[in-house]
Scaffold this active site. Structure first.
Site, PDB file in Angstrom:
ATOM      1  N   SER A  21      10.346   1.991  -1.418  1.00  0.00           N
ATOM      2  CA  SER A  21      10.319   2.853  -2.601  1.00  0.00           C
ATOM      3  C   SER A  21      11.458   3.865  -2.578  1.00  0.00           C
ATOM      4  O   SER A  21      12.081   4.135  -3.607  1.00  0.00           O
ATOM      5  CB  SER A  21       8.963   3.556  -2.704  1.00  0.00           C
ATOM      6  OG  SER A  21       7.943   2.593  -2.925  1.00  0.00           O
ATOM      7  N   LYS A  34       0.820  -1.215   0.000  1.00  0.00           N
ATOM      8  CA  LYS A  34       0.000   0.000   0.000  1.00  0.00           C
ATOM      9  C   LYS A  34       0.853   1.265   0.000  1.00  0.00           C
ATOM     10  O   LYS A  34       1.833   1.360   0.720  1.00  0.00           O
ATOM     11  CB  LYS A  34      -0.910  -0.007   1.230  1.00  0.00           C
ATOM     12  CG  LYS A  34      -1.952   1.093   1.236  1.00  0.00           C
ATOM     13  CD  LYS A  34      -3.173   0.648   2.005  1.00  0.00           C
ATOM     14  CE  LYS A  34      -4.268   1.684   1.977  1.00  0.00           C
ATOM     15  NZ  LYS A  34      -4.726   2.063   0.655  1.00  0.00           N
ATOM     16  N   GLY A  74       6.652   0.602   5.557  1.00  0.00           N
ATOM     17  CA  GLY A  74       7.517  -0.323   4.826  1.00  0.00           C
ATOM     18  C   GLY A  74       7.567  -0.028   3.338  1.00  0.00           C
ATOM     19  O   GLY A  74       8.630  -0.085   2.713  1.00  0.00           O
ATOM     20  N   CYS A  75       6.428   0.319   2.775  1.00  0.00           N
ATOM     21  CA  CYS A  75       6.361   0.599   1.335  1.00  0.00           C
ATOM     22  C   CYS A  75       7.078   1.895   1.000  1.00  0.00           C
ATOM     23  O   CYS A  75       7.718   2.009  -0.050  1.00  0.00           O
ATOM     24  CB  CYS A  75       4.907   0.634   0.879  1.00  0.00           C
ATOM     25  SG  CYS A  75       4.065  -0.935   1.193  1.00  0.00           S
ATOM     26  N   THR A  76       6.993   2.870   1.903  1.00  0.00           N
ATOM     27  CA  THR A  76       7.717   4.126   1.710  1.00  0.00           C
ATOM     28  C   THR A  76       9.219   3.870   1.766  1.00  0.00           C
ATOM     29  O   THR A  76       9.970   4.317   0.888  1.00  0.00           O
ATOM     30  CB  THR A  76       7.293   5.158   2.776  1.00  0.00           C
ATOM     31  OG1 THR A  76       5.892   5.423   2.610  1.00  0.00           O
ATOM     32  CG2 THR A  76       8.087   6.446   2.658  1.00  0.00           C
TER      33      THR A  76
END
Length: 156
Positions: free
Chosen positions: A50, A40, A45-47
């Protein structure tokens, strides 16, 4: 995972992505394509993942590799996430889970003690002939991008 000429060929697919473009696997000009699936936009974690891909982007470019992030988020969400983080690569929107299902990344996960269906953080490397040459499933964010880059640099 086989890393030889007999590696599995990935079926072509197309999907909407940021910057008003459509991703098409067939005919990608880069030697390698990295597809990283993440749960998401705008989550810790995704930030972190990325940003790690963003920071290593020049090294991936030097390895003739393009990077694409994929999640079930809308294009609007992706545009905001991409802009906020200054990502130099495009994000693919897969709200119907078509690409997620093709790569088998939809899993049941525990979140706050409840079973929820979501994207298992995974990364795939596809060569210019459309062959899957490497995959990572159940990815832990720390050091993952360096591991992907190290694999690419080891290729002939």
């Amino acid at each position: 995972m086989a890393e030889s000429p007999t590696a599995a060929t990935v079926d072509n697919f197309s999907a909407p992505m940021t910057s008003g473009q459509t991703f098409e696997l067939a005919g990608r000009p880069a030697k390698y394509t990295v597809l990283y699936f993440y749960p998401k936009d705008n989550t810790p974690g995704c930030t972190t993942e990325s940003i790690a891909f963003r920071e290593a982007y020049p090294d991936f470019q030097a390895a003739n590799t393009e990077i694409y992030g994929i999640s079930r988020d809308s294009l609007r969400s992706h545009e905001g996430f991409k802009g906020k983080l200054g990502l130099p690569f495009e994000l693919i929107s897969d709200p119907e889970e078509t690409v997620c299902n093709q790569f088998g990344v939809m899993k049941m996960k525990n979140m706050y003690g409840k079973q929820v269906r979501g994207v298992e953080r995974s990364t795939f490397i596809i060569d210019a002939q459309g062959r899957l040459v490497k995959e990572w499933r159940g990815v832990k964010v720390n050091d993952h991008v360096a591991e992907v880059l190290e694999f690419l640099k080891s290729q002939p």
